[in-house]
Design an enzyme around this catalytic site. Sequence first.
Site, PDB file in Angstrom:
ATOM      1  N   GLU A 171      -2.267  -1.765  -5.873  1.00  0.00           N
ATOM      2  CA  GLU A 171      -3.533  -1.181  -6.279  1.00  0.00           C
ATOM      3  C   GLU A 171      -3.401  -0.489  -7.624  1.00  0.00           C
ATOM      4  O   GLU A 171      -2.335   0.010  -7.978  1.00  0.00           O
ATOM      5  CB  GLU A 171      -4.023  -0.164  -5.240  1.00  0.00           C
ATOM      6  N   ASP A 190       0.863  -1.183   0.000  1.00  0.00           N
ATOM      7  CA  ASP A 190       0.000   0.000   0.000  1.00  0.00           C
ATOM      8  C   ASP A 190       0.902   1.236   0.000  1.00  0.00           C
ATOM      9  O   ASP A 190       1.611   1.501   0.977  1.00  0.00           O
ATOM     10  CB  ASP A 190      -0.914   0.014   1.227  1.00  0.00           C
ATOM     11  N   ASP A 229      -3.241   2.111   6.787  1.00  0.00           N
ATOM     12  CA  ASP A 229      -2.364   1.654   5.714  1.00  0.00           C
ATOM     13  C   ASP A 229      -2.004   0.181   5.892  1.00  0.00           C
ATOM     14  O   ASP A 229      -1.944  -0.574   4.915  1.00  0.00           O
ATOM     15  CB  ASP A 229      -1.094   2.511   5.671  1.00  0.00           C
TER      16      ASP A 229
END
Length: 459
Positions: free
Chosen positions: A308, A216, A390
């Site tokens: 992502e 992340d 996170d």
Amino acid sequence: MKTIQAYRFALDLNPGQERDVLAHAGAARVAHNWALAKVKAVMDQRTAERSYGVPDELLTPSLSWSLAGLRKAWNAAKPEVAPWWGEVSKEAFNTGLDALARGLKNWSDSRKGARAGCPVGFPRFKSRRRTTPSVRFTTGAIRVEPDRMHVVLPRLGRLKLHESARKLARRLDNGTARIMSATVRCNGGRWHVSFTVEVERAERTPDRPQSVVGVDVGIKYLAVLSTGELVPNPRHLVAAQQRMRALGRTLSRKTGPDRRTGRRPSKRWERAAARLGRAHARVAHLRRDGLHKLTTRLARKHGTVVVEDLNVTGMLRNRRLARHIADAGFSEIRRQLAYKTSWNGGRLLVADRWYPSSKTCSGCGAVKAKLALHEREFTCEVCGLVIDRDRNASLNLAALAAEFDTAGSGPVAARGADRKTRVRGQVAVKREPGTATAGQTGTVLPQGRTIDRVLTKAH
């Protein structure tokens, strides 16, 4: 496994060699501008003739936009346009014409909807002073000398390297690499030569083939891994901001160029601009070095990396965070992981853009309706889990690998992530957002573009 890879080395040019390289770069610019003016003239003429009602078969013949067509037109006109054409390599003119051919094709495909990404504008003329000097060689004598501190390029001859080229020389000596082209370019006041090489890479296996890590990315921490590791964000641009502002103020006090009056910049302005350019280049080099070290470590250690699909372009519209987002280099992390995981025998999975990784509880799977950006801790209202947001997102990303392996590469009978999280209540616990391996890997040729697709599973 054969891949296309680039090797870049800094050059130490003497004044004579620098003049020769600038002459080649100028020749590329002249050929580009001449061909662009020719294309625009033909297009305007055909548009005017159509407005007069001239039938299509009687219109002015169109000029081919392909590299072969532009090169044919240039060879016919170069004795008059550039009587000095014999003083530089033919590859210099080919560099400018190739750049124009690719620009026209990208503009045409963008208008037709055949090209993904943001709309591409029509090619523009290259300025003598604002264009980055660059020339590309694809034929002729291109080699690395046995001492590994010199390279030979067509018409430029033997050029001294600032650093050893042993990494490339070893592959060339072993027969596992073949040089396809060489590009000489000035960046931040220093000349570099980049070799595009076809490399035969040995099959590798990650240190932990069964390991899965969710990554992340963010601003506070450059990356938060599902393993619990926090990668600090060095913020190179922020660290250099004070010096760059001082250099910018110094530059503003010098007599710079004026396009309206045709005033040339002073020598002091040019030296101040060069100092500012070197400061920007240093920040870029530090950022690139840190990202390469991070992505190489992840690709070599873990068998599966999950990231992502971020809308970085949209994130840059936030005027308060745009500078920090650009400094972090989110898209560069994903680009490097795409080809490095393939080189090391791993895989890269990309979560769907609308997957709420931060809003989903990593413990029970419940999804929050809203989670403000200033809320740095995730508190689940269902199971009571309290965790850093996170770290929670990285755990959810790592969990996607198991769902992807269970479902396989085909469609699954499950619902993907909502485009917008419902305001009322909790969204279903079982969520299977789209994931897929990254697109084509490896460093593409300079005239191409990176193919990066995100495949999603059927909903």
